[in-house]
Design an enzyme around this catalytic site. Sequence first.
Site, PDB file in Angstrom:
ATOM      1  N   LYS A 147       0.844  -1.197   0.000  1.00  0.00           N
ATOM      2  CA  LYS A 147       0.000   0.000   0.000  1.00  0.00           C
ATOM      3  C   LYS A 147       0.878   1.246   0.000  1.00  0.00           C
ATOM      4  O   LYS A 147       1.456   1.596   1.021  1.00  0.00           O
ATOM      5  CB  LYS A 147      -0.913   0.041   1.231  1.00  0.00           C
ATOM      6  CG  LYS A 147      -1.953   1.151   1.141  1.00  0.00           C
ATOM      7  CD  LYS A 147      -2.643   1.428   2.450  1.00  0.00           C
ATOM      8  CE  LYS A 147      -1.997   2.528   3.242  1.00  0.00           C
ATOM      9  NZ  LYS A 147      -1.949   3.850   2.595  1.00  0.00           N
ATOM     10  N   GLU A 179       9.664   0.765  10.668  1.00  0.00           N
ATOM     11  CA  GLU A 179      10.713   1.777  10.500  1.00  0.00           C
ATOM     12  C   GLU A 179      10.010   3.112  10.671  1.00  0.00           C
ATOM     13  O   GLU A 179       9.202   3.506   9.841  1.00  0.00           O
ATOM     14  CB  GLU A 179      11.362   1.635   9.116  1.00  0.00           C
ATOM     15  CG  GLU A 179      12.706   2.314   9.010  1.00  0.00           C
ATOM     16  CD  GLU A 179      12.598   3.682   8.381  1.00  0.00           C
ATOM     17  OE1 GLU A 179      12.514   4.669   9.158  1.00  0.00           O
ATOM     18  OE2 GLU A 179      12.597   3.779   7.151  1.00  0.00           O
ATOM     19  N   CYS A 229      13.365  10.294   6.979  1.00  0.00           N
ATOM     20  CA  CYS A 229      13.196   9.899   8.380  1.00  0.00           C
ATOM     21  C   CYS A 229      14.496   9.951   9.173  1.00  0.00           C
ATOM     22  O   CYS A 229      14.483  10.229  10.364  1.00  0.00           O
ATOM     23  CB  CYS A 229      12.561   8.526   8.475  1.00  0.00           C
ATOM     24  SG  CYS A 229      13.339   7.313   7.394  1.00  0.00           S
ATOM     25  N   GLU A 247       9.954  15.344  15.328  1.00  0.00           N
ATOM     26  CA  GLU A 247      10.363  15.214  13.928  1.00  0.00           C
ATOM     27  C   GLU A 247       9.478  16.138  13.094  1.00  0.00           C
ATOM     28  O   GLU A 247       8.263  15.976  13.016  1.00  0.00           O
ATOM     29  CB  GLU A 247      10.195  13.772  13.472  1.00  0.00           C
ATOM     30  CG  GLU A 247      10.674  13.588  12.053  1.00  0.00           C
ATOM     31  CD  GLU A 247      10.694  12.136  11.615  1.00  0.00           C
ATOM     32  OE1 GLU A 247       9.883  11.354  12.121  1.00  0.00           O
ATOM     33  OE2 GLU A 247      11.506  11.805  10.739  1.00  0.00           O
TER      34      GLU A 247
END
Lengths: 498, 105
Positions: free
Chosen positions: A178, A253, A287, A386
Site C-alpha cells: 500500500k 521503520e 526519516c 520530527e
Amino acid sequence: MQEYQLYIDGEFSDAEGGKAVESINPATEAPWARVARASRKDTQRAIAAARKAFDEGPWPRMSQADRAKILNQIAAGLDARSQEIAAVETQDSGGTIRKTSGDLMFGAAQLRYFAEMAEKLPLMEEIQVPQFPAQSKNYVQREPIGVCGQIIPWNFPLMMAVWKIGPALCTGNTVVLKPASDTPCSALELAKIIDETDLPKGVVNVIHGSGTECGEELCTSPLVDKIALTGSTEVGRRVQQLAASTIKKVTLELGGKSANIILDDADLELAIDGSLFGCFYHQGQVCESGTRLFVSERMHDEVVARLVERTKLLVCGDPMDFNTSQGPLVSARQRETVLGYIQAGIEEGAKIAIGGKRPEQPAKGYYVEPTIFTQVKNSMKVAQEEIFGPVLVVIRYRNIDDAIRMANDSIYGLGGAVWSKDKEKAMVVAKQMRTGTVWINDYHMLSAAAPFGGYKQSGIGREFGLEGILEYTEIKHVHVDQVDNRAGHYWYGALFGA
Amino acid sequence: MRIEATPQAGDVVAQIRAARPEDPLTFIFGSGCCEGTAPHLFAGYTLVPEQEQVGQVMGVGVFADAHVRRLYAGRTVVIDAEADPLADGFSAEIPLGWRFVLRLV
C-alpha cells in the site's frame, strides 16, 4: 491526465464502485493524475490473491536461481524506464528530478542486490547441538513467512516500494503493497514493470487507499502473516496493536530526530556541506535526516555563519528542472505542519538564522525555505519532534559528553553523524550514540547490504543487509534422529518407565 | 493543556459514532513525523500507561502522553476537521473524507 488502476492478481482493475481520487502535483497545486482508491473489499481481494499465490502458486517453491532471475528482470525494467518514472514521481511527490532520478538508479541496484542474495542465502544450514541425551543431526531451515502487508510513506515512494518488495520476494513471500495516499503513482508504474516479467500472478499486488481501510484490513486479516510499515511512530503503535490480534510478525521503520555532531577538529568545508545535505536533502522529508546539529561553544558562531552562507545557494524552484535543489513539500497539509513548527520555535525563543517562511518564488507550490534555528535548547519542541521539513536546529555543547547526552535525549534513535578528522575519536563517539545508523564524515549513505533501522521508538527490526532479508523468513529447526532404534531412546522412559 | 473542538470536528465525531456505535473511541495525539502532533481517532485503542486524559470531545476521551502534555502545557488545543480526500493514516474520520487537525489558541 494520467490514469492509474489497482494491481491485483496480475490484473489492473478499478476500485470497488469505480472510486478514484485526483493526485496533486505539489509544485503546481493542480491535479495531474487520477488514481483508483481501494476500499476494504478491494484490499480483501488483494490479500486473497496474495494468499492463493503463496499457498497454491509456484513462487514459494521456485528455485532460488529462478527467483533471482525474476528480480533481475524487474531491475532491468526499472533501468529501461528510469527517466520516465522519475518524472512521474517528481510530479507526484515534489521530489526534485535530481533526487528521483537517483532513487530510480538506486532502486534498480537494490533489486539486483536482493537478486544476488536470493541465490546466496543459505536456506538450510546444519547446526551443532550437544549429543546428549539424543544423538541427532540438526538443521536450521529458513522459509518464507507467507503473505506480507507492506505500508510505505510518501517521501521515497519508488525506493520504499523496492525496499519492501525486494527482501520479501528474495525469500519467496507474496505481497500486498500500500503506497501512501499522496504518492501512489511510481509504485503503480513499478506494478506495470512487474506485470511484464515472469513473476507469477498474485505474488505482488499494489493498492492505493487509506490506512483506515486498507491498512487496518492488512493488519487484522488472518490471511496476512507479516506487516512491514515505514511511517510515523504513532501509526507504528497502532499497527502493532492491530496486528497483535492475529500475532503477526511486525517490522517498523518509524520516526527520527537524528543528532549530527561536529567535533572541533572536523574538516569544516566537508562538515558544513555534509550537515546541510544531511538535513535539507529532499526538503528534510527523510526519516533519518540529521535535524539536530550539535556544535561546540567555541565553533558555534563560525559554523552558523558558514551554514547560512551555503544555505543561500539552495534555491526553491521547479522540481522538474535539473538545476533545482529544493522542491516543494509533498502537500499543503505538510507545508502547514512545517510552518506550524517554525512558529512554535519562534514562540519558544529560538532565533531564525535564515529562512523561516514560504519563499516569494515560486508563487505556486507547497514550498518552505530551508530554515536554520539557533539559540535552541534540546528540550524545545523544534528539537524534540520530527518536523519532516527543511528545518535545522543548531544546539551548542560544552564538551563531548554534553553533546552525547543531548544526542541521546530523544525518544528516537534512527540516524546520526559525527564529523572529525580523527576517525578513531569519531568512532568512540559513534559507539555511545543510541541509534541504528551513524555516519562518520558523511550523511544519508545507506547501502542495501547494510542493516538499517531504529533504536527506541524509531522502530523494530531492520531493513537491508542479511538482517533485513531474514526479517522475511520463518526459522524452522529440523531434528533428524541418529539413534535409529527404540532401545536407544531411553528417555522415552519418562513416559513408559524403565 | 485544555481541549476544545470546533463544531465541524464535533459533527465528524458524531458521524463516526453513528456509523460504528459499538466501537469504543479514543483521541490521541501523534508525536511528530509525517503527521506532526495531529489528533488521531482510533477505535479499540489500547492506551499506554503514560497517556493521560486531557479532555473530551462529544463524549470521546482525549489522551496525551507526557511529551505532548509538556509541549502544550498551559495552552488550549483545538481539534478541528478539514475535508481531505487524500488523507492517509489510520484515524477513523479518513474514510469519510475528513482529517482531524490540531490548532493552538
